[in-house]
Design a protein around this motif. Structure first.
Motif, PDB file in Angstrom:
ATOM      1  N   GLY A  65       0.809  -1.189   0.083  1.00  0.00           N
ATOM      2  CA  GLY A  65       0.106  -0.027  -0.066  1.00  0.00           C
ATOM      3  C   GLY A  65       1.090   1.168   0.029  1.00  0.00           C
ATOM      4  N   LEU A  66       1.854   1.145   0.810  1.00  0.00           N
ATOM      5  CA  LEU A  66       2.731   2.248   0.950  1.00  0.00           C
ATOM      6  C   LEU A  66       3.529   2.528  -0.639  1.00  0.00           C
ATOM      7  CD1 LEU A  66       4.109   1.768   4.334  1.00  0.00           C
ATOM      8  CD2 LEU A  66       2.704   3.746   3.627  1.00  0.00           C
ATOM      9  N   VAL A  67       3.945   1.527  -1.045  1.00  0.00           N
ATOM     10  CA  VAL A  67       4.566   1.610  -2.576  1.00  0.00           C
ATOM     11  C   VAL A  67       3.801   2.238  -3.719  1.00  0.00           C
ATOM     12  CG1 VAL A  67       5.635   0.208  -4.521  1.00  0.00           C
ATOM     13  CG2 VAL A  67       6.300  -0.269  -1.843  1.00  0.00           C
ATOM     14  N   ALA A  68       2.318   1.647  -3.438  1.00  0.00           N
ATOM     15  CA  ALA A  68       1.421   2.400  -4.432  1.00  0.00           C
ATOM     16  C   ALA A  68       1.134   3.608  -4.155  1.00  0.00           C
ATOM     17  CB  ALA A  68      -0.050   1.485  -4.321  1.00  0.00           C
ATOM     18  N   ASN A  69       1.244   4.219  -2.861  1.00  0.00           N
ATOM     19  CA  ASN A  69       0.965   5.549  -2.578  1.00  0.00           C
ATOM     20  C   ASN A  69       2.290   6.423  -2.980  1.00  0.00           C
ATOM     21  OD1 ASN A  69      -1.526   5.192  -1.447  1.00  0.00           O
ATOM     22  ND2 ASN A  69      -0.670   5.215   0.674  1.00  0.00           N
ATOM     23  N   HIS A  70       3.354   5.673  -3.107  1.00  0.00           N
ATOM     24  CA  HIS A  70       4.618   6.347  -3.349  1.00  0.00           C
ATOM     25  C   HIS A  70       4.457   6.720  -4.802  1.00  0.00           C
ATOM     26  CE1 HIS A  70       8.749   7.227  -4.315  1.00  0.00           C
ATOM     27  NE2 HIS A  70       8.829   5.930  -5.013  1.00  0.00           N
ATOM     28  N   PHE A  71       3.970   5.461  -5.662  1.00  0.00           N
ATOM     29  CA  PHE A  71       4.010   5.738  -7.070  1.00  0.00           C
ATOM     30  C   PHE A  71       3.015   6.475  -7.705  1.00  0.00           C
ATOM     31  CE2 PHE A  71       6.361   1.543  -7.307  1.00  0.00           C
ATOM     32  CZ  PHE A  71       7.531   2.145  -7.861  1.00  0.00           C
ATOM     33  N   ARG A  72       1.962   6.652  -6.933  1.00  0.00           N
ATOM     34  CA  ARG A  72       0.653   7.380  -7.355  1.00  0.00           C
ATOM     35  C   ARG A  72       1.247   8.992  -6.840  1.00  0.00           C
ATOM     36  NH1 ARG A  72      -4.876   5.687  -6.734  1.00  0.00           N
ATOM     37  NH2 ARG A  72      -6.114   7.544  -7.232  1.00  0.00           N
ATOM     38  N   ARG A  73       1.847   9.149  -5.877  1.00  0.00           N
ATOM     39  CA  ARG A  73       2.296  10.782  -5.503  1.00  0.00           C
ATOM     40  C   ARG A  73       3.580  11.033  -6.473  1.00  0.00           C
ATOM     41  NH1 ARG A  73       3.365  13.891  -0.815  1.00  0.00           N
ATOM     42  NH2 ARG A  73       4.672  15.374  -1.143  1.00  0.00           N
ATOM     43  N   GLN A  74       4.182  10.288  -6.994  1.00  0.00           N
ATOM     44  CA  GLN A  74       5.197  10.500  -8.073  1.00  0.00           C
ATOM     45  C   GLN A  74       4.528  10.896  -9.173  1.00  0.00           C
ATOM     46  OE1 GLN A  74       7.963   7.253  -8.701  1.00  0.00           O
ATOM     47  NE2 GLN A  74       9.578   8.349  -7.798  1.00  0.00           N
ATOM     48  N   LYS A  75       3.394  10.350  -9.864  1.00  0.00           N
ATOM     49  CA  LYS A  75       2.568  10.713 -10.848  1.00  0.00           C
ATOM     50  C   LYS A  75       2.022  11.962 -10.686  1.00  0.00           C
ATOM     51  CE  LYS A  75       0.128   7.479 -13.171  1.00  0.00           C
ATOM     52  NZ  LYS A  75      -0.787   6.635 -13.368  1.00  0.00           N
ATOM     53  N   ILE A  76       1.508  12.250  -9.582  1.00  0.00           N
ATOM     54  CA  ILE A  76       1.082  13.460  -9.526  1.00  0.00           C
ATOM     55  C   ILE A  76       2.040  14.909  -9.421  1.00  0.00           C
ATOM     56  CG2 ILE A  76      -0.209  15.128  -7.769  1.00  0.00           C
ATOM     57  CD1 ILE A  76      -1.623  12.321  -6.977  1.00  0.00           C
ATOM     58  N   GLU A  77       3.347  14.288  -8.934  1.00  0.00           N
ATOM     59  CA  GLU A  77       4.284  15.491  -8.857  1.00  0.00           C
ATOM     60  C   GLU A  77       4.639  15.570 -10.267  1.00  0.00           C
ATOM     61  OE1 GLU A  77       7.352  14.206  -6.071  1.00  0.00           O
ATOM     62  OE2 GLU A  77       6.083  14.266  -4.269  1.00  0.00           O
ATOM     63  N   GLN A  78       4.872  14.585 -11.072  1.00  0.00           N
ATOM     64  CA  GLN A  78       5.375  14.672 -12.493  1.00  0.00           C
ATOM     65  C   GLN A  78       4.601  15.498 -13.158  1.00  0.00           C
ATOM     66  OE1 GLN A  78       8.660  13.841 -13.663  1.00  0.00           O
ATOM     67  NE2 GLN A  78       7.792  14.792 -15.349  1.00  0.00           N
ATOM     68  N   ALA A  79       3.116  15.129 -13.115  1.00  0.00           N
ATOM     69  CA  ALA A  79       2.151  15.959 -13.838  1.00  0.00           C
ATOM     70  C   ALA A  79       2.250  17.254 -13.430  1.00  0.00           C
ATOM     71  CB  ALA A  79       0.828  15.367 -13.699  1.00  0.00           C
ATOM     72  N   TRP A  80       2.312  17.608 -12.203  1.00  0.00           N
ATOM     73  CA  TRP A  80       2.625  18.969 -11.620  1.00  0.00           C
ATOM     74  C   TRP A  80       3.631  19.780 -12.169  1.00  0.00           C
ATOM     75  CZ3 TRP A  80       0.566  23.256 -10.581  1.00  0.00           C
ATOM     76  CH2 TRP A  80       0.702  24.223  -9.756  1.00  0.00           C
ATOM     77  N   LEU A  81       4.816  18.983 -12.175  1.00  0.00           N
ATOM     78  CA  LEU A  81       5.933  19.579 -12.728  1.00  0.00           C
ATOM     79  C   LEU A  81       5.698  19.986 -14.225  1.00  0.00           C
ATOM     80  CD1 LEU A  81       8.848  17.561 -10.865  1.00  0.00           C
ATOM     81  CD2 LEU A  81       8.188  20.037 -10.600  1.00  0.00           C
ATOM     82  N   GLU A  82       5.332  19.050 -15.092  1.00  0.00           N
ATOM     83  CA  GLU A  82       4.925  19.187 -16.291  1.00  0.00           C
ATOM     84  C   GLU A  82       4.005  20.602 -16.767  1.00  0.00           C
ATOM     85  OE1 GLU A  82       3.555  15.423 -17.935  1.00  0.00           O
ATOM     86  OE2 GLU A  82       5.392  14.655 -17.490  1.00  0.00           O
ATOM     87  N   THR A  83       3.150  20.843 -15.788  1.00  0.00           N
ATOM     88  CA  THR A  83       2.104  21.765 -15.709  1.00  0.00           C
ATOM     89  C   THR A  83       3.028  23.224 -15.656  1.00  0.00           C
ATOM     90  OG1 THR A  83       0.390  20.358 -15.142  1.00  0.00           O
ATOM     91  CG2 THR A  83       0.052  22.811 -14.956  1.00  0.00           C
ATOM     92  N   LEU A  84       3.703  23.129 -14.609  1.00  0.00           N
ATOM     93  CA  LEU A  84       4.456  24.263 -14.308  1.00  0.00           C
ATOM     94  C   LEU A  84       5.506  24.619 -15.524  1.00  0.00           C
ATOM     95  CD1 LEU A  84       5.295  23.498 -10.228  1.00  0.00           C
ATOM     96  CD2 LEU A  84       4.118  25.301 -11.386  1.00  0.00           C
ATOM     97  N   ALA A  85       6.117  23.581 -16.198  1.00  0.00           N
ATOM     98  CA  ALA A  85       6.992  23.954 -17.320  1.00  0.00           C
ATOM     99  C   ALA A  85       6.360  24.462 -18.104  1.00  0.00           C
ATOM    100  CB  ALA A  85       7.678  22.590 -17.630  1.00  0.00           C
ATOM    101  N   ARG A  86       4.956  24.315 -18.423  1.00  0.00           N
ATOM    102  CA  ARG A  86       4.102  25.014 -19.708  1.00  0.00           C
ATOM    103  C   ARG A  86       3.728  26.315 -19.405  1.00  0.00           C
ATOM    104  NH1 ARG A  86       2.131  19.706 -19.936  1.00  0.00           N
ATOM    105  NH2 ARG A  86       0.215  20.208 -18.750  1.00  0.00           N
ATOM    106  N   LEU A  87       3.647  26.763 -18.001  1.00  0.00           N
ATOM    107  CA  LEU A  87       3.400  28.170 -17.601  1.00  0.00           C
ATOM    108  C   LEU A  87       4.466  29.167 -18.106  1.00  0.00           C
ATOM    109  CD1 LEU A  87       2.074  27.488 -13.859  1.00  0.00           C
ATOM    110  CD2 LEU A  87       0.623  28.352 -15.836  1.00  0.00           C
ATOM    111  N   PRO A  88       3.938  30.242 -18.384  1.00  0.00           N
ATOM    112  CA  PRO A  88       4.897  31.635 -18.734  1.00  0.00           C
ATOM    113  C   PRO A  88       5.451  31.726 -17.255  1.00  0.00           C
ATOM    114  CG  PRO A  88       2.687  31.871 -19.765  1.00  0.00           C
ATOM    115  CD  PRO A  88       2.581  30.655 -18.941  1.00  0.00           C
ATOM    116  N   GLN A  89       6.896  32.249 -17.488  1.00  0.00           N
ATOM    117  CA  GLN A  89       7.508  32.601 -16.161  1.00  0.00           C
ATOM    118  C   GLN A  89       6.526  33.556 -15.249  1.00  0.00           C
ATOM    119  OE1 GLN A  89      10.131  30.761 -15.297  1.00  0.00           O
ATOM    120  NE2 GLN A  89      10.363  32.155 -13.381  1.00  0.00           N
ATOM    121  N   ALA A  90       6.168  34.396 -15.842  1.00  0.00           N
ATOM    122  CA  ALA A  90       5.354  35.464 -15.070  1.00  0.00           C
ATOM    123  C   ALA A  90       4.205  35.028 -14.600  1.00  0.00           C
ATOM    124  CB  ALA A  90       4.820  36.466 -16.115  1.00  0.00           C
TER     125      ALA A  90
END
Length: 164
Positions: A65-90
């Motif tokens: 269960g903890l491993v599943a939560n870890h991978f799930r969190r990683q996916k959310i973090e990765q999606a969030w980082l990709e979203t941030l990368a697409r945002l204009p700096q301002a």
């Protein structure tokens, strides 16, 4: 002589094995150590822990269960980082806001995961895809009033999670 706490016994007898098992699963000794630690912390948080007849199976269940939560969190973090990368700096949020938003996304994900799959799907189709309730009902094979109940249930779960 006092008997050892059940968690202390489990730790002494199986920590090394659990760490090795997690290391194989994760490919990272440090993360495996963290999750092994978290496994035993979960046990300490339980009231009335009895000695399991199959300790490794018991520990494996918790660790999975903890491993599943870890991978799930990683996916959310990765999606969030990709979203941030697409945002204009301002428009990029501050580091503090980024952290708060990520923690909020993880909390919402946890709340949605606790709902049934149809409730979660109806909510996501409504909120992310912007589909009308009639179309959601047709896709899910349920009535429009059922879609309304599903979306309301998910909204309550997400918006009032801290009220528990």
């Amino acid at each position: 002589m006092p008997t050892a706490h059940p968690v202390a016994e489990l730790y002494a007898d199986h920590h090394h094995w659990l760490h090795a098992w997690l290391r194989k699963k994760l490919g990272c000794s440090e993360r495996a150590a963290d999750l092994a630690h978290d496994t035993f912390v979960r046990l300490l948080d339980r009231e009335g822990l009895v000695r399991p007849q199959e300790p490794r199976a018991f520990l494996t269940t918790i660790a999975k269960g903890l491993v599943a939560n870890h991978f799930r969190r990683q996916k959310i973090e990765q999606a969030w980082l990709e979203t941030l990368a697409r945002l204009p700096q301002a428009e990029a949020p501050s580091p503090e806001a980024r952290t708060l938003i990520l923690e909020t996304l993880i909390a919402i994900d946890r709340q949605l995961d606790a709902l049934g799959p149809l409730v979660r799907r109806a909510f996501l189709l409504s909120q992310l895809d912007g589909l009308p309730q009639a179309e959601i009902a047709a896709r899910l094979g349920v009535s429009v009033p059922t879609v309304k109940r599903y979306v309301a249930k998910a909204l309550v779960a997400c918006c009032f999670a801290d009220a528990d």
